[in-house]
Motif scaffolding. Sequence first.
Motif, PDB file in Angstrom:
ATOM      1  N   TYR A  54       0.599   0.648  -6.235  1.00  0.00           N
ATOM      2  CA  TYR A  54      -0.700   0.617  -5.564  1.00  0.00           C
ATOM      3  C   TYR A  54      -1.335   2.001  -5.538  1.00  0.00           C
ATOM      4  O   TYR A  54      -2.521   2.168  -5.836  1.00  0.00           O
ATOM      5  CB  TYR A  54      -0.536   0.089  -4.141  1.00  0.00           C
ATOM      6  CG  TYR A  54      -1.832  -0.051  -3.358  1.00  0.00           C
ATOM      7  CD1 TYR A  54      -2.588  -1.211  -3.438  1.00  0.00           C
ATOM      8  CD2 TYR A  54      -2.293   0.977  -2.537  1.00  0.00           C
ATOM      9  CE1 TYR A  54      -3.773  -1.358  -2.733  1.00  0.00           C
ATOM     10  CE2 TYR A  54      -3.469   0.844  -1.825  1.00  0.00           C
ATOM     11  CZ  TYR A  54      -4.204  -0.322  -1.923  1.00  0.00           C
ATOM     12  OH  TYR A  54      -5.383  -0.448  -1.209  1.00  0.00           O
ATOM     13  N   GLN A  55      -0.546   2.999  -5.196  1.00  0.00           N
ATOM     14  CA  GLN A  55      -1.092   4.348  -5.014  1.00  0.00           C
ATOM     15  C   GLN A  55      -1.466   5.019  -6.333  1.00  0.00           C
ATOM     16  O   GLN A  55      -2.497   5.687  -6.430  1.00  0.00           O
ATOM     17  CB  GLN A  55      -0.075   5.213  -4.259  1.00  0.00           C
ATOM     18  CG  GLN A  55       0.175   4.730  -2.837  1.00  0.00           C
ATOM     19  CD  GLN A  55       1.268   5.518  -2.138  1.00  0.00           C
ATOM     20  OE1 GLN A  55       1.944   6.352  -2.747  1.00  0.00           O
ATOM     21  NE2 GLN A  55       1.457   5.260  -0.859  1.00  0.00           N
ATOM     22  N   ASP A  56      -0.628   4.814  -7.362  1.00  0.00           N
ATOM     23  CA  ASP A  56      -0.808   5.565  -8.612  1.00  0.00           C
ATOM     24  C   ASP A  56      -1.616   4.823  -9.670  1.00  0.00           C
ATOM     25  O   ASP A  56      -2.154   5.458 -10.584  1.00  0.00           O
ATOM     26  CB  ASP A  56       0.548   5.933  -9.206  1.00  0.00           C
ATOM     27  CG  ASP A  56       1.359   6.853  -8.306  1.00  0.00           C
ATOM     28  OD1 ASP A  56       0.765   7.466  -7.394  1.00  0.00           O
ATOM     29  OD2 ASP A  56       2.591   6.939  -8.487  1.00  0.00           O
ATOM     30  N   THR A  66      -5.062   1.833  -7.079  1.00  0.00           N
ATOM     31  CA  THR A  66      -6.119   2.569  -6.384  1.00  0.00           C
ATOM     32  C   THR A  66      -7.006   3.365  -7.339  1.00  0.00           C
ATOM     33  O   THR A  66      -8.247   3.281  -7.240  1.00  0.00           O
ATOM     34  CB  THR A  66      -5.513   3.484  -5.307  1.00  0.00           C
ATOM     35  OG1 THR A  66      -4.852   2.674  -4.330  1.00  0.00           O
ATOM     36  CG2 THR A  66      -6.596   4.292  -4.603  1.00  0.00           C
ATOM     37  N   SER A 111       0.798  -1.224   0.000  1.00  0.00           N
ATOM     38  CA  SER A 111       0.000   0.000   0.000  1.00  0.00           C
ATOM     39  C   SER A 111       0.830   1.273   0.000  1.00  0.00           C
ATOM     40  O   SER A 111       0.323   2.344  -0.354  1.00  0.00           O
ATOM     41  CB  SER A 111      -0.940   0.015   1.214  1.00  0.00           C
ATOM     42  OG  SER A 111      -0.193  -0.020   2.421  1.00  0.00           O
ATOM     43  N   ASN A 112       2.124   1.198   0.375  1.00  0.00           N
ATOM     44  CA  ASN A 112       2.948   2.411   0.458  1.00  0.00           C
ATOM     45  C   ASN A 112       3.778   2.657  -0.792  1.00  0.00           C
ATOM     46  O   ASN A 112       4.572   3.600  -0.832  1.00  0.00           O
ATOM     47  CB  ASN A 112       3.878   2.331   1.678  1.00  0.00           C
ATOM     48  CG  ASN A 112       4.874   1.187   1.586  1.00  0.00           C
ATOM     49  OD1 ASN A 112       4.559   0.134   1.026  1.00  0.00           O
ATOM     50  ND2 ASN A 112       6.060   1.371   2.144  1.00  0.00           N
ATOM     51  N   SER A 120      10.571   5.267  -1.860  1.00  0.00           N
ATOM     52  CA  SER A 120       9.282   5.457  -1.189  1.00  0.00           C
ATOM     53  C   SER A 120       9.284   4.894   0.228  1.00  0.00           C
ATOM     54  O   SER A 120       8.648   5.452   1.124  1.00  0.00           O
ATOM     55  CB  SER A 120       8.158   4.794  -2.000  1.00  0.00           C
ATOM     56  OG  SER A 120       8.033   5.381  -3.277  1.00  0.00           O
TER      57      SER A 120
END
Length: 345
Positions: free
Chosen positions: A36-38, A41, A31-32, A212
């Motif tokens: 996943y974030q870009d 999600t 998740s970090n 990250s």
Amino acid sequence: MTRILTAALLASAALTVSAGAEELNVVGTWSNLPLYQDFETPLWTEALSDATGGEFTANLTSFDQMGIAGADVFRMLGDGVFDIGATVADYTVGDAPELEGLDVPLLATTAEDARKMVDAARPMVADIMANRFDAHVLAIAPYPPQVVFCKGKIAGLADLKGKKVRGSGRMTTKFLEALGAEGINVAFSEVPGALERSVIDCAVTGAGSGYSAGWWEVSDHLMTLPLGGWDPVVVAMNKDRWDGLSAEQQQMLQKAVTEGLETPAWNAAAGGLEGDIACLTGKGECAAGQAASMTLVQPTAEDTAQAAEILKTEVLPDWASRAGNEWVTRWNETVGAAMGVTVGQ
């Protein structure tokens, strides 16, 4: 009163739109991290319904938020615990050693070559996922090339000898051991603490992932030889769930995943390494935030030649002995043919 009635009407309209939608339970990757974030999600939480004309909605979480290991994702997917799961292929090789052939270290030094390798392997991966995990492959997306973060000075590949190094997969660990390093199994999330306490001297992961996750705070030298390949993530759907969809729904969902996740993730990978190195070393523009000041160690021609020899004589034969002749033959005919490498049987 007007505001209350308006809200009620909007809620009613939303229910009407989603009433016939297939709701998918999706488990994503770390998740970090940027994948996943870009990409995961935005697709699953925002774009999916519009991209499929309201046919699908999704509930998304990640395996680390669930508190499960990455290696457990496809086992649980096959058992029907959720509908769609994504994890790094190398995490699952204890259950499917033949899947290691998707991401052979050092074969691809550019995103273009990595994509060529993955595309060649895709039919093989589809069969592995169906046979081992009762799953249908929707996408294969990249993490950045897997490079080496070290705490303490290194000047080249030879300096890894005698060091304790966290690998990013079984092939990488085999490679490190052939160099004379000690391969250490440490979970990604535990690496910063292990480096800080000198449990390990170095660790392999993607340049962007290491940035990250803050690995630059506990390491000082960065070697860009891609010892760990590209750590591709396989996104798959429980096969019973997939087979239960109509042909039209399957086409809609596949198109949404390809256009909303897989293609943009590969497009981003093409120019990602240069920016990631800038963020880690402070040399160049870092668009992601604060730049670190790691020392950049460029591999020499001797490093590259030694790495290629170890891959050919030790790493690939070791994999072949575990994967079996059928999969080695398929690999030679697909990935090997695309990349100009043959594994002996």
